[in-house]
Design an enzyme around this catalytic site. Structure first.
Site, PDB file in Angstrom:
ATOM      1  CE  LYS A  14      -2.004  -1.027   3.853  1.00  0.00           C
ATOM      2  NZ  LYS A  14      -1.862  -2.388   4.156  1.00  0.00           N
ATOM      3  NE  ARG A  89      -4.431  -1.933  10.102  1.00  0.00           N
ATOM      4  CZ  ARG A  89      -3.307  -1.079   9.596  1.00  0.00           C
ATOM      5  NH1 ARG A  89      -3.561   0.001   9.155  1.00  0.00           N
ATOM      6  NH2 ARG A  89      -2.086  -1.840   9.420  1.00  0.00           N
ATOM      7  NE  ARG A 128       7.362  -3.247   6.278  1.00  0.00           N
ATOM      8  CZ  ARG A 128       6.258  -3.238   6.281  1.00  0.00           C
ATOM      9  NH1 ARG A 128       5.622  -2.809   5.245  1.00  0.00           N
ATOM     10  NH2 ARG A 128       5.387  -3.456   7.239  1.00  0.00           N
ATOM     11  NE  ARG A 134       6.253  -0.775  10.668  1.00  0.00           N
ATOM     12  CZ  ARG A 134       5.271  -0.803   9.909  1.00  0.00           C
ATOM     13  NH1 ARG A 134       5.366  -0.258   8.522  1.00  0.00           N
ATOM     14  NH2 ARG A 134       4.246  -1.477  10.138  1.00  0.00           N
ATOM     15  NE  ARG A 145       2.164  -4.819  11.390  1.00  0.00           N
ATOM     16  CZ  ARG A 145       3.111  -5.039  10.622  1.00  0.00           C
ATOM     17  NH1 ARG A 145       4.198  -5.603  10.980  1.00  0.00           N
ATOM     18  NH2 ARG A 145       3.175  -4.561   9.381  1.00  0.00           N
TER      19      ARG A 145
END
Ligand code: ADP
Length: 190
Positions: A14, A89, A128, A134, A145
């Site tokens: 996204k 969400r 990532r 992160r 998640r």
């Protein structure tokens, strides 16, 4: 106004596609994840309130997220349109967004969902994590998640489908190919 929702699970791409879309359509990008991370970095009151929740991979409560989103829209009064990335969400967030936009005489033009398999998502986020650092990209948090996505966020799809506003795009392949598929659909919203 062109008001788009870019929808998809964590790691669907996204953020990458939003960057390209805002440039092409001159839209304001509202990524709730990015805004939360900025608050955390700047140690604002909101940042302190949400940092633990986000680090664990849980969703921030709707009331907090919705209030923040409305503020962001209000800050950009002269925008040509918005691209909502990571919001809504939950169904409650989708309803709140519809109501808020209606109150300013606007509506969602369309929702494009990036379709990516769970296997591909896990692989992408593992990569990532090495770059982003992160905390919520770590394997156990990522699992949380993905669970949040499949238990809460997925219900946003039928919400928009009932409104006849949902389109799906294959999110696996070259960035440019996916971008082309997205713009072909988005051009029909205008
Ligand atoms: P992703 O890479 O999973 O798409 P984001 O950057 O969009 O991640 O979001 C990171 C985290 O920020 C989420 O896991 C969640 O804790 C919080 N968050 C972002 N947007 C929302 C939202 N609309 N509602 C609740 N929590 C959110």
């Amino acid at each position: 106004m062109l008001n788009l929702v870019l929808f998809g699970p964590p790691g669907a791409g996204k953020g990458t596609q939003s960057e390209k879309l805002i440039e092409k359509y001159q839209l304001v990008h509202i990524s709730t994840g990015d805004i939360f991370r900025a608050h955390i970095k700047n140690q604002t009151e909101l940042g302190q309130q949400v940092s633990q929740i986000i680090a664990e991979g849980n969703l921030v409560p709707d009331s907090v997220t919705i209030a923040m989103l409305e503020e962001e829209i209000k800050k950009n009064e002269s925008a040509k349109g918005f691209i909502f990335d990571g919001f809504p969400r939950t169904v409650a967030q989708a309803e709140a967004l519809d109501n808020f936009l209606a109150s300013i005489g606007q509506e969602i033009s369309g929702v494009v969902a990036l379709d990516v398999t769970e296997e591909e998502l896990t692989e992408r986020i593992a990569k990532r994590q090495q770059i982003s650092g992160r905390a919520d990209d770590a394997a156990d948090k990522l699992q949380k998640r993905i669970e949040e996505y499949f238990s809460k966020t997925i219900h946003v799809l039928p919400y928009y489908e009932k409104q006849g506003k949902l389109d799906k795009v294959n999110g696996i392949g070259e960035i440019e190919t996916i971008f082309k598929s997205l713009t072909t659909i988005i051009d029909q919203y205008k």
